[in-house]
Design an enzyme around this catalytic site. Structure first.
Site, PDB file in Angstrom:
ATOM      1  N   ARG A  51      26.660  43.149  77.457  1.00 53.35           N
ATOM      2  CA  ARG A  51      25.513  41.489  78.125  1.00 53.35           C
ATOM      3  C   ARG A  51      25.188  41.176  76.729  1.00 53.35           C
ATOM      4  NH1 ARG A  51      23.869  42.254  73.872  1.00 53.35           N
ATOM      5  NH2 ARG A  51      23.085  44.537  72.674  1.00 53.35           N
ATOM      6  N   GLU A  57      14.959  40.230  69.613  1.00 52.21           N
ATOM      7  CA  GLU A  57      16.446  40.290  69.024  1.00 52.21           C
ATOM      8  C   GLU A  57      15.635  42.095  68.897  1.00 52.21           C
ATOM      9  OE1 GLU A  57      19.159  41.252  70.163  1.00 52.21           O
ATOM     10  OE2 GLU A  57      19.831  39.429  69.558  1.00 52.21           O
ATOM     11  N   ASP A  60      13.512  45.578  70.892  1.00 45.90           N
ATOM     12  CA  ASP A  60      13.095  47.202  72.488  1.00 45.90           C
ATOM     13  C   ASP A  60      13.127  48.388  71.675  1.00 45.90           C
ATOM     14  OD1 ASP A  60      15.467  47.287  70.823  1.00 45.90           O
ATOM     15  OD2 ASP A  60      16.806  47.868  73.219  1.00 45.90           O
ATOM     16  N   GLY A 155      32.088  46.444  69.124  1.00 44.89           N
ATOM     17  CA  GLY A 155      31.689  45.887  67.502  1.00 44.89           C
ATOM     18  C   GLY A 155      31.138  44.343  67.547  1.00 44.89           C
ATOM     19  N   GLY A 157      28.666  42.740  69.805  1.00 44.59           N
ATOM     20  CA  GLY A 157      27.313  42.441  69.454  1.00 44.59           C
ATOM     21  C   GLY A 157      27.225  42.385  71.425  1.00 44.59           C
ATOM     22  N   SER A 159      27.397  44.962  73.136  1.00 42.96           N
ATOM     23  CA  SER A 159      27.089  45.824  74.014  1.00 42.96           C
ATOM     24  C   SER A 159      28.100  46.754  74.706  1.00 42.96           C
ATOM     25  CB  SER A 159      25.718  45.628  75.362  1.00 42.96           C
ATOM     26  OG  SER A 159      25.372  46.143  75.540  1.00 42.96           O
ATOM     27  N   SER A 160      29.079  46.944  74.303  1.00 46.45           N
ATOM     28  CA  SER A 160      30.582  47.412  74.249  1.00 46.45           C
ATOM     29  C   SER A 160      30.265  49.243  74.985  1.00 46.45           C
ATOM     30  CB  SER A 160      31.834  47.477  73.831  1.00 46.45           C
ATOM     31  OG  SER A 160      31.575  47.929  72.592  1.00 46.45           O
ATOM     32  N   ASP A 204      20.919  47.716  76.070  1.00 46.84           N
ATOM     33  CA  ASP A 204      21.855  46.752  76.680  1.00 46.84           C
ATOM     34  C   ASP A 204      21.979  47.857  77.692  1.00 46.84           C
ATOM     35  OD1 ASP A 204      21.792  46.558  73.788  1.00 46.84           O
ATOM     36  OD2 ASP A 204      22.867  47.520  73.000  1.00 46.84           O
ATOM     37  N   LYS A 252      27.983  49.205  65.281  1.00 44.53           N
ATOM     38  CA  LYS A 252      26.161  49.918  64.702  1.00 44.53           C
ATOM     39  C   LYS A 252      26.410  51.069  64.143  1.00 44.53           C
ATOM     40  CE  LYS A 252      24.769  49.202  69.149  1.00 44.53           C
ATOM     41  NZ  LYS A 252      24.817  49.883  70.037  1.00 44.53           N
TER      42      LYS A 252
HETATM   43  C1  GLA Z   1      21.601  46.794  69.989  1.00 50.78           C
HETATM   44  C2  GLA Z   1      20.395  48.134  71.297  1.00 50.78           C
HETATM   45  C3  GLA Z   1      19.630  47.465  71.363  1.00 50.78           C
HETATM   46  C4  GLA Z   1      19.217  46.610  70.565  1.00 50.78           C
HETATM   47  C5  GLA Z   1      19.924  45.717  69.871  1.00 50.78           C
HETATM   48  C6  GLA Z   1      19.042  44.527  69.175  1.00 50.78           C
HETATM   49  O1  GLA Z   1      22.675  45.986  71.001  1.00 50.78           O
HETATM   50  O2  GLA Z   1      21.907  48.634  70.936  1.00 50.78           O
HETATM   51  O3  GLA Z   1      18.916  48.502  72.088  1.00 50.78           O
HETATM   52  O4  GLA Z   1      17.754  46.924  69.445  1.00 50.78           O
HETATM   53  O5  GLA Z   1      20.427  46.367  68.978  1.00 50.78           O
HETATM   54  O6  GLA Z   1      18.065  43.817  69.695  1.00 50.78           O
END
Ligand code: GLA
Length: 492
Positions: A51, A57, A60, A155, A157, A159-160, A204, A252
């Site tokens: 996504r 940001e 959530d 990595g 950003g 959402s892999s 995500d 992360k």
């Molecule tokens: C990561 C987390 C999400 C969200 C974003 C920041 O992607 O998995 O849940 O907190 O960071 O918006």
């Protein structure tokens, strides 16, 4: 029960028509590889996408709504089953980077061991596997043969990890002929992914499972998970989003103690502090503070946010560290909670490392960002003329400024890409995802996409990475349309 995870016979239900020929080839290749490695025919194919977050940001996990959309990049899993054993054989089309793994079912209670101290690709599969089998508590789940192909950069950003966890959970459900709703799949994947040691929120997985083709998605978490498709404004020329991965790897998992997990803790502490000074009962999230404090208020949503922001400014003591925030001892005094208890509550389950907690800065970001999400959705829905692009862009730029200065989750490369893009036809540019590297998203018009991409290549990528190849460049910059969420593909 919400709608079941959809099954599609044709790839044009999943991807934009322009992407279908490329995707067809990719699916065929993956199936051929599956047959070659396992010497058997596949029984199912599932996919779940990455996504891009348009706005909202790091809010959530504070309980506030966010506004992402699913992208074309995704994880596909081809699989077949065996009744004779309960072993899982997991292979990846990119076997150099992700070598094949095998593990066995460890019974209803344990399901499978996940070593969260290691960065190991199969851990994400195990999260989905564990989440599903904890729910269904099967005596003897089927043995599995699986082949994975992921195109969401790790990595980056985008959402892999959630794409992989959601696809894995869906593969386990499909293999064992169980049925599950989209909402259940999302909720299980949210909790399951925490098994790798990152206390992430639910954006995500929601975007990966619940998105609809051609729409962005407003995701709300309180009082329960609720999503609404948001139409993107029709403008002339048409609006377009460009995603540019800075190629600064922001895993992360690796940086969580100083970055992601620390932010989660800071926002919880900030919620406790605001609740205390506003004479509310102790709460966990800033959203709870917002809901409780304004339950009988005549202010509208956006006015409430500015009011609460002003209250926060007014009540925070001046920190003694030149704006660096408060030490754990100071936080302990402010909250009236012993240091030991704070450590046990917030710093044990997920590792956290820091000298200072910047509670006021984090509060300012979270409340202003939550307000921007509401305005962004309203602007999309009430779009009348081309000033919409400017309005949406301004919200995205303000979000970036706040992520950079207040939440401190940007980095020089992100700031640089955003600045370059804004000078070349981007109405709004910001980081997307957790930040500290990874991807940026830019709002522009379709006719400007080629120029913007060219400028980013010359002004950012070739200067920052002089040895970058054409292939790497094409992989780093993506012009994408909103795609469908998780699905079972039956057309093979
Ligand atoms: C990561 C987390 C999400 C969200 C974003 C920041 O992607 O998995 O849940 O907190 O960071 O918006």
């Amino acid at each position: 029960m919400s709608t079941p995870v959809p099954s599609f016979e044709s790839l044009d239900k999943i991807y934009d028509p322009t992407a279908v020929p490329k995707q067809e080839k990719r699916y065929k290749k993956l199936i051929a590889e599956f047959e070659k490695v396992y010497q058997r025919k596949p029984e199912f194919v599932v996919r779940s996408p990455g996504r891009v977050n348009l706005i909202g940001e790091h809010i959530d996990y504070c309980g506030f709504g966010v506004l992402p959309m699913a992208i074309e990049r995704d994880v596909i899993i081809v699989g077949s089953t065996i009744d004779e054993d309960t072993k899982v054989r997991l292979a990846n089309i990119n076997d150099k980077k992700y070598p094949a793994r095998e593990f066995d079912y460890e019974g209803k209670d344990k399901v499978v061991t996940i070593d969260a101290t290691k960065l190991e690709w199969s851990n994400y599969f195990k999260c989905g596997y564990k989440g599903m089998l904890e729910k269904f508590r099967l005596d003897k789940p089927k043995g599995l043969f699986l082949m994975v192909d992921g195109t969401v950069p790790a990595g980056g950003g985008l959402s892999s990890s959630a794409a992989f966890v959601c696809a894995s959970a869906l593969a386990v459900v499909t293999a064992n002929k169980l049925s599950i709703s989209k909402t259940e799949l999302t909720e299980i994947a949210i909790v399951a992914e925490r098994n790798v040691g990152v206390n992430s929120g639910g954006m995500d997985q929601s975007a990966s499972v619940l998105s609809e083709k051609d729409f962005a998605l407003h995701v709300e978490f309180v009082p329960k998970l609720h999503t609404a498709p948001v139409p993107l404004p029709v403008t002339s020329p048409k609006l377009a989003f460009v995603i540019a991965n800075t190629l600064v790897t922001a895993d992360k998992f690796v940086t969580a103690p100083r970055n992601y997990n620390l932010r989660v803790v800071e926002t919880h502490m900030a919620a406790l502090f605001l609740a205390k000074v506003l004479n509310l009962p102790p709460v966990d999230t800033l959203k709870e503070v917002y809901d409780l404090y304004y339950q009988d208020s005549s202010l509208n949503e956006v006015e409430r946010f500015s009011d609460l922001l002003a209250k926060a400014e007014q009540h925070y003591p001046k920190d003694n560290t030149e704006g660096n925030g408060f030490t754990l001892e100071e936080v302990s005094k402010m909250l009236d909670i012993p240091v030991k208890e704070l450590q046990a509550r917030y710093m044990t389950r997920f590792p956290v490392e820091t000298d200072y907690f910047r509670l006021l800065q984090r509060t300012k970001h979270v409340l202003s960002e939550a307000s921007r999400v509401i305005e962004f959705r309203k602007t999309c829905e009430n779009s009348k003329d081309d000033s919409t692009l400017k309005a949406l862009g301004n919200l995205m730029n303000a979000s970036q400024e706040s992520c950079d200065k207040m939440f401190m989750c940007s980095c020089p490369e992100i700031n640089n890409v955003c600045e370059i893009a804004r000078k070349h036809g981007s109405f709004g540019s910001r980081l997307s995802g957790a930040g500290w590297g990874g991807s940026t998203v830019h709002l522009t018009t379709e006719d400007n996409v080629p120029k913007l991409i060219e400028v980013l290549k010359n002004e950012f990528y070739r200067k920052t990475y002089p040895n970058i190849t054409e292939e790497e460049l094409d992989d780093a910059i993506i012009a994408t349309k909103p795609c469908s969420g998780a699905a079972i593909y039956t057309g093979f």
